[in-house]
Motif scaffolding. Sequence first.
Motif, short mmCIF file in Angstrom:
data_model
loop_
_atom_site.label_atom_id
_atom_site.label_comp_id
_atom_site.label_asym_id
_atom_site.label_seq_id
_atom_site.Cartn_x
_atom_site.Cartn_y
_atom_site.Cartn_z
N UNK A 299 0.67 -1.18 0.10
CA UNK A 299 -0.08 0.08 0.16
C UNK A 299 0.76 1.28 0.02
N UNK A 300 0.56 2.24 -0.65
CA UNK A 300 1.37 3.36 -0.93
C UNK A 300 0.44 4.65 -0.54
N UNK A 301 1.05 5.69 0.24
CA UNK A 301 0.36 6.85 0.39
C UNK A 301 1.31 7.81 -0.15
N UNK A 302 0.55 8.93 -0.75
CA UNK A 302 1.39 9.95 -1.26
C UNK A 302 0.71 11.32 -0.66
N UNK A 303 1.49 12.05 0.28
CA UNK A 303 1.16 13.23 0.69
C UNK A 303 1.77 14.30 0.62
N UNK A 304 1.07 15.45 0.98
CA UNK A 304 1.86 16.77 1.01
C UNK A 304 2.59 16.74 1.91
N UNK A 305 3.65 17.77 2.02
CA UNK A 305 4.50 17.93 3.25
C UNK A 305 4.15 18.32 4.36
N UNK A 306 2.84 18.58 4.51
CA UNK A 306 1.90 18.89 5.77
C UNK A 306 1.27 17.62 6.15
N UNK A 307 1.20 16.49 5.20
CA UNK A 307 0.54 15.27 5.55
C UNK A 307 -0.63 14.99 5.10
N UNK A 308 -0.90 16.23 3.98
CA UNK A 308 -2.60 15.94 3.59
C UNK A 308 -2.63 15.07 2.35
N UNK A 309 -3.52 14.22 2.28
CA UNK A 309 -3.51 12.88 1.33
C UNK A 309 -3.42 13.52 -0.13
N UNK A 310 -2.71 13.10 -0.82
CA UNK A 310 -2.82 13.34 -2.30
C UNK A 310 -3.42 12.08 -2.88
N UNK A 311 -2.86 10.75 -2.62
CA UNK A 311 -3.34 9.72 -3.36
C UNK A 311 -3.06 8.32 -2.38
N UNK A 312 -3.66 7.32 -2.39
CA UNK A 312 -3.42 6.01 -1.87
C UNK A 312 -3.95 5.05 -2.79
N UNK A 313 -2.80 4.07 -2.97
CA UNK A 313 -3.20 2.75 -3.78
C UNK A 313 -2.65 1.46 -3.46
N UNK A 314 -2.83 0.49 -3.93
CA UNK A 314 -2.25 -0.64 -3.58
C UNK A 314 -1.82 -1.45 -4.96
N UNK A 315 -0.62 -2.28 -4.67
CA UNK A 315 -0.05 -2.95 -5.77
C UNK A 315 0.55 -4.31 -5.47
N UNK A 316 0.55 -5.22 -6.14
CA UNK A 316 1.00 -6.66 -5.66
C UNK A 316 2.11 -6.95 -6.65
N UNK A 317 3.04 -7.82 -5.95
CA UNK A 317 4.42 -8.47 -6.46
C UNK A 317 4.38 -9.72 -6.27
N UNK A 318 5.07 -10.43 -6.88
CA UNK A 318 5.13 -11.83 -6.94
C UNK A 318 6.53 -12.35 -7.66
N UNK A 319 6.92 -13.25 -6.62
CA UNK A 319 8.06 -13.77 -7.16
C UNK A 319 8.13 -15.35 -6.81
N UNK A 320 8.57 -16.00 -8.08
CA UNK A 320 8.92 -17.63 -7.57
C UNK A 320 10.22 -18.11 -8.12
#
Length: 173
Positions: free
Chosen positions: A98-119
């Motif tokens: 999960x990623x958060x991208x926020x302003x320097x004051x902590x205000x939300x800009x974006x939140x998203x999830x992403x998966x990764x796989x390795x075998x």
Amino acid sequence: LTMGIWYEEEFANHEFFDEAKGRADSDWVVKTGEAQVQMWDQLFNRMFTTVQPLRGRPAPEQMNPAVDAVIIPRVDELQYAIPAHTNIKVYEIWMRYAFEMVTTGGEPIAEWTMTAYGKTPTAFLQSDEEAVRLAGVVALRDAGAHFITTFQKVPEVAQWLESRKQPQQQASR
């Protein structure tokens, strides 16, 4: 962009512990924190003009005008499979970030999830630990590739990037 990066303690020292269910099983500890910080540092340093590590979560009283925004990664979930679990000679690691991208004051800009796989197939490896480690490396590479190819496609990120262009375009007229 000048991007601030903050790794929460739980992320920087992330490990997954799976306790043995029976006498024939083994405990497993999958430590990913150090490798993740290394990989994300390399990726962010290549992706952004400047990267500034932060010592704490952005907040209004700790604004940092030297950065445009701050990215905060988190591991939401980690799963692994070994041949003893699946009866298939493959070692696998699956992670959800999960990623958060926020302003320097902590205000939300974006939140998203992403998966990764390795075998990793067992044929080339000497130990279960080495196989799980290599599957983790493959999963981290997958995470990096996904991040690079999807970052600008996250709707809120794309909107934020576009809003940063508009003042520059108006100033050049």
